[in-house]
Design an enzyme around this catalytic site. Structure first.
Site, PDB file in Angstrom:
ATOM      1  N   ARG A 142       0.850  -1.129   0.105  1.00  0.00           N
ATOM      2  CA  ARG A 142       0.022   0.078  -0.089  1.00  0.00           C
ATOM      3  C   ARG A 142       1.004   1.204   0.141  1.00  0.00           C
ATOM      4  NH1 ARG A 142      -1.719  -3.584  -1.306  1.00  0.00           N
ATOM      5  NH2 ARG A 142      -3.343  -4.914  -0.313  1.00  0.00           N
ATOM      6  N   SER A 184      -9.732  -0.701   4.240  1.00  0.00           N
ATOM      7  CA  SER A 184      -9.340  -0.876   5.588  1.00  0.00           C
ATOM      8  C   SER A 184      -8.783   0.544   6.309  1.00  0.00           C
ATOM      9  CB  SER A 184      -7.844  -1.732   5.305  1.00  0.00           C
ATOM     10  OG  SER A 184      -8.176  -2.937   4.829  1.00  0.00           O
ATOM     11  N   GLU A 254      -4.344   3.441   6.674  1.00  0.00           N
ATOM     12  CA  GLU A 254      -4.450   3.419   5.306  1.00  0.00           C
ATOM     13  C   GLU A 254      -5.267   4.390   4.575  1.00  0.00           C
ATOM     14  OE1 GLU A 254      -4.450  -0.781   3.920  1.00  0.00           O
ATOM     15  OE2 GLU A 254      -5.512  -0.311   2.048  1.00  0.00           O
TER      16      GLU A 254
HETATM   17  C1  FAD Z   1     -15.390  -1.442   0.363  1.00  0.00           C
HETATM   18  C2  FAD Z   1     -13.731  -1.335  -0.066  1.00  0.00           C
HETATM   19  C3  FAD Z   1     -12.949  -2.543  -0.088  1.00  0.00           C
HETATM   20  C4  FAD Z   1     -11.511  -2.053  -0.341  1.00  0.00           C
HETATM   21  N1  FAD Z   1     -10.791  -3.126  -0.297  1.00  0.00           N
HETATM   22  C5  FAD Z   1      -9.394  -2.909  -0.682  1.00  0.00           C
HETATM   23  C6  FAD Z   1      -8.356  -4.110  -0.886  1.00  0.00           C
HETATM   24  O1  FAD Z   1      -8.721  -5.237  -0.661  1.00  0.00           O
HETATM   25  N2  FAD Z   1      -7.239  -3.680  -1.153  1.00  0.00           N
HETATM   26  C7  FAD Z   1      -6.729  -2.456  -1.272  1.00  0.00           C
HETATM   27  O2  FAD Z   1      -5.648  -2.409  -1.633  1.00  0.00           O
HETATM   28  N3  FAD Z   1      -7.585  -1.368  -1.322  1.00  0.00           N
HETATM   29  C8  FAD Z   1      -8.851  -1.702  -0.898  1.00  0.00           C
HETATM   30  N4  FAD Z   1      -9.659  -0.489  -0.920  1.00  0.00           N
HETATM   31  C9  FAD Z   1      -9.048   0.761  -1.086  1.00  0.00           C
HETATM   32  C10 FAD Z   1      -9.198   1.310  -2.594  1.00  0.00           C
HETATM   33  O3  FAD Z   1     -10.199   0.537  -3.288  1.00  0.00           O
HETATM   34  C11 FAD Z   1      -8.103   1.473  -2.800  1.00  0.00           C
HETATM   35  O4  FAD Z   1      -7.087   2.050  -2.062  1.00  0.00           O
HETATM   36  C12 FAD Z   1      -8.053   2.342  -4.408  1.00  0.00           C
HETATM   37  O5  FAD Z   1      -6.897   2.596  -4.822  1.00  0.00           O
HETATM   38  C13 FAD Z   1      -8.593   3.726  -4.172  1.00  0.00           C
HETATM   39  O6  FAD Z   1      -8.628   4.232  -5.595  1.00  0.00           O
HETATM   40  P1  FAD Z   1      -9.443   5.709  -5.671  1.00  0.00           P
HETATM   41  O7  FAD Z   1      -9.410   6.140  -7.103  1.00  0.00           O
HETATM   42  O8  FAD Z   1     -10.689   5.679  -4.884  1.00  0.00           O
HETATM   43  O9  FAD Z   1      -8.413   6.618  -4.849  1.00  0.00           O
HETATM   44  P2  FAD Z   1      -8.750   7.992  -3.943  1.00  0.00           P
HETATM   45  O10 FAD Z   1      -9.241   7.243  -2.728  1.00  0.00           O
HETATM   46  O11 FAD Z   1      -9.515   8.991  -4.584  1.00  0.00           O
HETATM   47  O12 FAD Z   1      -7.101   8.499  -3.802  1.00  0.00           O
HETATM   48  C14 FAD Z   1      -6.217   7.589  -3.010  1.00  0.00           C
HETATM   49  C15 FAD Z   1      -4.939   8.227  -3.140  1.00  0.00           C
HETATM   50  O13 FAD Z   1      -4.453   8.036  -4.448  1.00  0.00           O
HETATM   51  C16 FAD Z   1      -3.963   9.299  -4.839  1.00  0.00           C
HETATM   52  N5  FAD Z   1      -4.121   9.260  -6.360  1.00  0.00           N
HETATM   53  C17 FAD Z   1      -5.610   9.054  -7.004  1.00  0.00           C
HETATM   54  N6  FAD Z   1      -5.679   9.389  -8.172  1.00  0.00           N
HETATM   55  C18 FAD Z   1      -4.364   9.660  -8.481  1.00  0.00           C
HETATM   56  C19 FAD Z   1      -3.474   9.905  -9.753  1.00  0.00           C
HETATM   57  N7  FAD Z   1      -4.281   9.845 -10.963  1.00  0.00           N
HETATM   58  N8  FAD Z   1      -2.213   9.813  -9.575  1.00  0.00           N
HETATM   59  C20 FAD Z   1      -1.554  10.093  -8.720  1.00  0.00           C
HETATM   60  N9  FAD Z   1      -2.180   9.821  -7.419  1.00  0.00           N
HETATM   61  C21 FAD Z   1      -3.604   9.681  -7.368  1.00  0.00           C
HETATM   62  C22 FAD Z   1      -4.621  10.233  -4.138  1.00  0.00           C
HETATM   63  O14 FAD Z   1      -4.013  11.354  -4.051  1.00  0.00           O
HETATM   64  C23 FAD Z   1      -4.806   9.726  -2.665  1.00  0.00           C
HETATM   65  O15 FAD Z   1      -3.404   9.863  -1.982  1.00  0.00           O
HETATM   66  C24 FAD Z   1     -11.064  -0.684  -0.701  1.00  0.00           C
HETATM   67  C25 FAD Z   1     -12.031   0.272  -0.611  1.00  0.00           C
HETATM   68  C26 FAD Z   1     -13.551   0.047  -0.265  1.00  0.00           C
HETATM   69  C27 FAD Z   1     -14.343   1.208  -0.239  1.00  0.00           C
END
Ligand code: FAD
Length: 267
Positions: A142, A184, A254
């Site tokens: 992560r 998480s 996280e």
């Molecule tokens: C129900 C649920 C279950 C989940 N299960 C898991 C799991 O099993 N494993 C896991 O790893 N994660 C899990 N997650 C977390 C999530 O799916 C991941 O962290 C995912 O990568 C988030 O993507 P996002 O686009 O929503 O990012 P955001 O939440 O919008 O951003 C997260 C981070 O990424 C950065 N970011 C976003 N876009 C960019 C870009 N284009 N360039 C550079 N930085 C960027 C942001 O600045 C921020 O720091 C879960 C979430 C939920 C809601």
């Protein structure tokens, strides 16, 4: 640059936030580090004092097949990538069937499940500052050291979408609650599990206002309805305090906390 009004109480997976005018990044030159770039807010908790926010424009939502390489825009949602790979019989993206986010966020977080991580088959990324090969990026559980918006990512293209893997990931996710959350809450400390530690200090099922450490999985901070940023922060701090007192372990968030009051703290 254009702006878009986003209601974060709807947009974020944890259903907390307010309406905010967000900048849309069209060209790499639009980016300045006064803005915080978001994906689809599946790993983020928006506070009442957020920094200026930015999203990639729709221009970065695409998937291209080029010889032995799959090239995907940073604003492409995980579900679209998973469907594309199923349709075109492409291997290694089954994980995304059950992992919410846009590609930029998934790569920045090196999202994954156990040993299956988005970096496993990644070749290079293109950011606002240019292209970086995988070997030039530091990444781990992560974590990545990427410090510029990810506009595009290239992956190894191999045939063989595996339906059994989709079923495996669905099963691996079956212990996660379906109530709104941001995934998480804490990273697992080395050799232990954040969920076990939260349970051991008596916080599984603990509620503050509308927020709760889930009874399904204690490391999920869930919104049972009308939960607020302050409710969430109270639980996060209480868990960190109790776990340090009892186990001398710092639970590192996280979830990314976007509020000016907390962004310089080691949470
Ligand atoms: C129900 C649920 C279950 C989940 N299960 C898991 C799991 O099993 N494993 C896991 O790893 N994660 C899990 N997650 C977390 C999530 O799916 C991941 O962290 C995912 O990568 C988030 O993507 P996002 O686009 O929503 O990012 P955001 O939440 O919008 O951003 C997260 C981070 O990424 C950065 N970011 C976003 N876009 C960019 C870009 N284009 N360039 C550079 N930085 C960027 C942001 O600045 C921020 O720091 C879960 C979430 C939920 C809601």
């Amino acid at each position: 640059m254009t702006t878009k009004t986003i209601d974060f109480a709807q947009y974020s997976s944890i259903k907390i936030g307010q309406k905010i005018d967000v900048m849309l990044l069209e060209e790499p030159s639009d980016f300045t580090d006064t803005y915080y770039l978001l994906g689809s807010c599946n790993n983020t908790l928006i506070g009442t004092q957020p920094p200026p926010l930015m999203l990639l424009s729709k221009k970065y939502n695409y998937i291209k097949i080029e010889d032995t390489v799959l090239t995907i825009g940073g604003a492409t949602p995980s579900g679209k990538i998973a469907s594309f790979c199923k349709k075109h019989d492409i291997a290694h993206f089954e994980l995304l069937s059950h992992l919410p986010g846009k590609l930029g966020g998934l790569v920045y977080m090196n999202a994954g499940l156990k040993e299956y991580e988005i970096f496993n088959h990644l070749l290079s990324i293109t950011t606002c500052q240019g292209t970086l090969k995988k070997e030039e990026i530091s990444y781990g559980y992560r974590f990545t050291d990427i410090n510029s918006p990810i506009l595009e990512v290239s992956f190894t293209l191999e045939k063989g979408f595996d339906k059994e893997k989709v079923a495996l990931f669905k099963k691996m996710r079956s212990n996660q609650p379906s109530t709104p959350s941001a995934g998480s809450c804490f990273k697992n400390p080395k050799g232990d599990y954040a969920g076990r530690l939260i349970e051991a200090v008596g916080l599984k099922g603990m509620r503050v206002g509308g927020m709760e450490f889930s009874t399904v999985h204690a490391n999920f901070l869930v919104n049972q309805g009308n939960g607020t940023f302050d409710d969430a922060m109270e639980l996060i701090k209480e868990a960190q305090k109790r776990v340090v007192e009892k186990f001398r372990i710092h639970l590192e968030c996280e979830i990314i906390i976007l509020d000016k009051r907390y962004m310089n703290e080691k949470l």
